[in-house]
Design a protein around this motif. Structure first.
Motif, PDB file in Angstrom:
ATOM      1  N   THR A  97       0.966  -1.242   0.126  1.00 59.92           N
ATOM      2  CA  THR A  97      -0.013   0.070   0.022  1.00 59.92           C
ATOM      3  C   THR A  97       0.962   1.420  -0.136  1.00 59.92           C
ATOM      4  N   THR A  98       0.536   2.168  -0.799  1.00 60.77           N
ATOM      5  CA  THR A  98       1.130   3.355  -0.855  1.00 60.77           C
ATOM      6  C   THR A  98       0.237   4.333  -0.200  1.00 60.77           C
ATOM      7  N   THR A  99       0.479   5.393   0.346  1.00 56.45           N
ATOM      8  CA  THR A  99      -0.427   6.357   1.215  1.00 56.45           C
ATOM      9  C   THR A  99       0.332   7.801   1.048  1.00 56.45           C
ATOM     10  N   TRP A 100      -0.867   8.642   0.851  1.00 52.42           N
ATOM     11  CA  TRP A 100      -0.543   9.973   0.799  1.00 52.42           C
ATOM     12  C   TRP A 100      -0.459  10.606   2.389  1.00 52.42           C
ATOM     13  N   ILE A 101       0.341  11.338   2.822  1.00 50.61           N
ATOM     14  CA  ILE A 101       0.294  11.873   4.267  1.00 50.61           C
ATOM     15  C   ILE A 101       0.634  13.236   4.192  1.00 50.61           C
ATOM     16  N   SER A 102      -0.186  13.973   5.161  1.00 51.81           N
ATOM     17  CA  SER A 102      -0.146  15.508   5.079  1.00 51.81           C
ATOM     18  C   SER A 102       0.832  15.778   5.986  1.00 51.81           C
ATOM     19  N   GLU A 103       1.340  17.008   6.093  1.00 49.52           N
ATOM     20  CA  GLU A 103       2.343  17.551   7.116  1.00 49.52           C
ATOM     21  C   GLU A 103       2.116  16.994   8.658  1.00 49.52           C
ATOM     22  N   THR A 104       2.912  17.078   9.373  1.00 48.40           N
ATOM     23  CA  THR A 104       2.974  16.409  10.666  1.00 48.40           C
ATOM     24  C   THR A 104       3.281  17.447  11.946  1.00 48.40           C
ATOM     25  N   LEU A 106     -12.853   5.557   0.202  1.00 48.91           N
ATOM     26  CA  LEU A 106     -11.527   6.144   0.622  1.00 48.91           C
ATOM     27  C   LEU A 106     -11.267   4.889   1.616  1.00 48.91           C
ATOM     28  N   ILE A 107      -9.614   4.805   1.722  1.00 44.68           N
ATOM     29  CA  ILE A 107      -9.205   4.070   2.484  1.00 44.68           C
ATOM     30  C   ILE A 107      -8.368   4.784   3.538  1.00 44.68           C
ATOM     31  N   PHE A 108      -8.732   4.954   4.796  1.00 46.86           N
ATOM     32  CA  PHE A 108      -7.707   5.616   5.720  1.00 46.86           C
ATOM     33  C   PHE A 108      -6.655   4.704   6.310  1.00 46.86           C
ATOM     34  N   ALA A 109      -5.529   5.141   5.966  1.00 48.57           N
ATOM     35  CA  ALA A 109      -4.154   4.254   6.739  1.00 48.57           C
ATOM     36  C   ALA A 109      -3.810   4.382   8.170  1.00 48.57           C
ATOM     37  N   SER A 116     -13.645   6.532  14.458  1.00 50.34           N
ATOM     38  CA  SER A 116     -12.349   7.060  14.128  1.00 50.34           C
ATOM     39  C   SER A 116     -11.404   5.967  13.654  1.00 50.34           C
ATOM     40  N   ARG A 117     -11.633   4.643  13.799  1.00 52.40           N
ATOM     41  CA  ARG A 117     -10.424   3.614  13.502  1.00 52.40           C
ATOM     42  C   ARG A 117     -10.434   3.677  11.957  1.00 52.40           C
ATOM     43  N   PRO A 118      -9.086   3.162  11.659  1.00 49.03           N
ATOM     44  CA  PRO A 118      -8.504   3.362  10.055  1.00 49.03           C
ATOM     45  C   PRO A 118      -9.425   2.453   9.328  1.00 49.03           C
ATOM     46  N   GLY A 119      -9.406   2.411   8.095  1.00 49.23           N
ATOM     47  CA  GLY A 119     -10.089   1.621   7.142  1.00 49.23           C
ATOM     48  C   GLY A 119     -10.800   2.184   5.965  1.00 49.23           C
ATOM     49  N   PHE A 120     -11.743   1.304   5.537  1.00 50.99           N
ATOM     50  CA  PHE A 120     -12.543   1.669   4.250  1.00 50.99           C
ATOM     51  C   PHE A 120     -13.865   2.364   4.647  1.00 50.99           C
ATOM     52  N   MET A 121     -13.935   3.382   3.746  1.00 50.57           N
ATOM     53  CA  MET A 121     -15.214   4.267   3.792  1.00 50.57           C
ATOM     54  C   MET A 121     -16.047   4.406   2.292  1.00 50.57           C
ATOM     55  N   GLU A 176       5.963  13.756  20.962  1.00 49.74           N
ATOM     56  CA  GLU A 176       5.353  12.917  20.252  1.00 49.74           C
ATOM     57  C   GLU A 176       3.910  12.956  19.989  1.00 49.74           C
ATOM     58  N   ARG A 177       3.266  13.772  20.871  1.00 46.82           N
ATOM     59  CA  ARG A 177       1.907  14.038  20.527  1.00 46.82           C
ATOM     60  C   ARG A 177       1.715  15.082  19.273  1.00 46.82           C
ATOM     61  N   ASP A 178       2.781  15.819  18.938  1.00 44.18           N
ATOM     62  CA  ASP A 178       2.732  16.727  17.931  1.00 44.18           C
ATOM     63  C   ASP A 178       3.096  15.778  16.562  1.00 44.18           C
ATOM     64  N   MET A 179       3.846  15.020  16.754  1.00 49.65           N
ATOM     65  CA  MET A 179       3.883  14.209  15.464  1.00 49.65           C
ATOM     66  C   MET A 179       2.979  13.074  15.260  1.00 49.65           C
ATOM     67  N   SER A 180       1.952  12.996  16.191  1.00 46.82           N
ATOM     68  CA  SER A 180       0.889  12.076  15.828  1.00 46.82           C
ATOM     69  C   SER A 180      -0.409  12.737  15.161  1.00 46.82           C
ATOM     70  N   TYR A 181      -0.040  13.864  14.832  1.00 42.95           N
ATOM     71  CA  TYR A 181      -1.256  14.574  14.184  1.00 42.95           C
ATOM     72  C   TYR A 181      -1.089  15.026  12.693  1.00 42.95           C
ATOM     73  N   TYR A 182      -1.636  14.089  11.809  1.00 44.66           N
ATOM     74  CA  TYR A 182      -1.552  14.062  10.589  1.00 44.66           C
ATOM     75  C   TYR A 182      -2.643  13.378   9.704  1.00 44.66           C
ATOM     76  N   TYR A 183      -2.882  13.447   8.714  1.00 39.48           N
ATOM     77  CA  TYR A 183      -3.771  12.543   7.848  1.00 39.48           C
ATOM     78  C   TYR A 183      -3.068  11.687   6.942  1.00 39.48           C
ATOM     79  N   GLU A 184      -3.657  10.626   6.754  1.00 45.52           N
ATOM     80  CA  GLU A 184      -3.038   9.525   5.820  1.00 45.52           C
ATOM     81  C   GLU A 184      -4.127   8.721   5.281  1.00 45.52           C
ATOM     82  N   ILE A 185      -4.080   8.870   3.973  1.00 46.61           N
ATOM     83  CA  ILE A 185      -5.043   7.942   3.303  1.00 46.61           C
ATOM     84  C   ILE A 185      -4.358   7.203   1.908  1.00 46.61           C
TER      85      ILE A 185
END
Length: 251
Positions: free
Chosen positions: A83-90, A115-118, A172-177, A227-236
């Motif tokens: 799986t390849t994913t796009w990730i926003s800034e973190t 959508l597949i949320f990774a 909020s769980r990852p997965g398919f929508m 660690e909290r700061d690095m946990s906030y991003y979007y990944e699809i």
């Protein structure tokens, strides 16, 4: 929009509607993102196994293919084993709101968005469509962990019209929508849903814009920790749109 008109489309004695076949409208098309990690150099992000634990840290860096997560990965061939994913800034650079926009050269009719949320889904997001080349947008559907608090909409609201904008409550769980516009709608002609002019107008677009509208709030680590700061991003992992060209029965 070109397709072959078959004899089944009717004749002068008994004309019937003729519609192009459904097709992918997004495969290998550009998705414009307002935020992508690693474009200005390496940046770290935390991979989470749950909402209350940090698993490990990874690096996003667009200079190296194996570390990059561009928006082109949203519409490439989705392979479960790789799986390849796009990730926003973190981290501190991660905006609460990120737009992902698909643009088409001609008007089309939306049939399905998948959508597949990774990673964990956003707290809230919504889908907009433009019919005038991206000049103006209208919301099609809201999604939220808490529809009432976020959008002042009751997720159990009765749908009365084919163009009614509602909010779907999500986990909020990852997965398919999956979003299918004509599901749960009254639809003018039950025998042939395509005959609802209101629904046809509602699903017609030149641009689709997914607005990621707020991060999932994690319980740990504490709000002030790195660690909290690095946990906030979007990944699809996949942004797939299927539909047909809006030909109105004409080639």
């Amino acid at each position: 929009c070109r397709y072959t008109l078959q004899q089944a489309c009717g004749d002068a004695q008994q004309p019937i509607s003729c519609y192009p076949n459904l097709t992918s409208l997004s495969y290998e098309r550009e998705i414009v993102s307002t935020s992508t990690c690693g474009l200005d150099g390496p940046i770290q992000y935390s991979v989470r196994e749950s909402t209350n634990a940090v698993d490990c840290c990874q690096t996003c860096d667009s200079r190296f293919e194996h570390l990059s997560h561009p928006s082109s990965y949203l519409t490439d061939l989705h392979v479960v084993t790789n799986t390849t994913t796009w990730i926003s800034e973190t981290g501190i650079y991660s905006p609460d709101t990120v737009n992902l926009t698909l643009s088409l050269p001609n008007r089309a009719e939306l049939d399905t968005l998948s959508l597949i949320f990774a990673s964990f889904k956003p707290h809230s997001f919504y889908l907009e469509r433009s019919k005038d080349g991206g000049v103006t947008y209208d919301v099609m559907r809201y999604f939220s962990v808490d529809c009432v608090d976020r959008y002042q909409l009751d997720p159990g609201e009765l749908v009365l019209t084919d163009d009614q904008v509602v909010c779907e409550e999500i986990s909020s769980r990852p997965g398919f929508m999956l979003y299918i516009p004509d599901q749960t709608r009254p639809i003018g002609d039950e025998e042939d849903p395509t005959e609802s002019d209101t629904l046809t107008e509602f699903v017609t677009f030149t641009h689709l814009r997914l607005v990621l509208d707020g991060h999932r709030i994690y319980s740990v680590p504490p709000p002030t920790s790195p660690e909290r700061d690095m946990s906030y991003y979007y990944e699809i992992g996949d942004f797939s749109v299927s539909g047909r060209c809006a030909c109105n029965g004409q080639s």
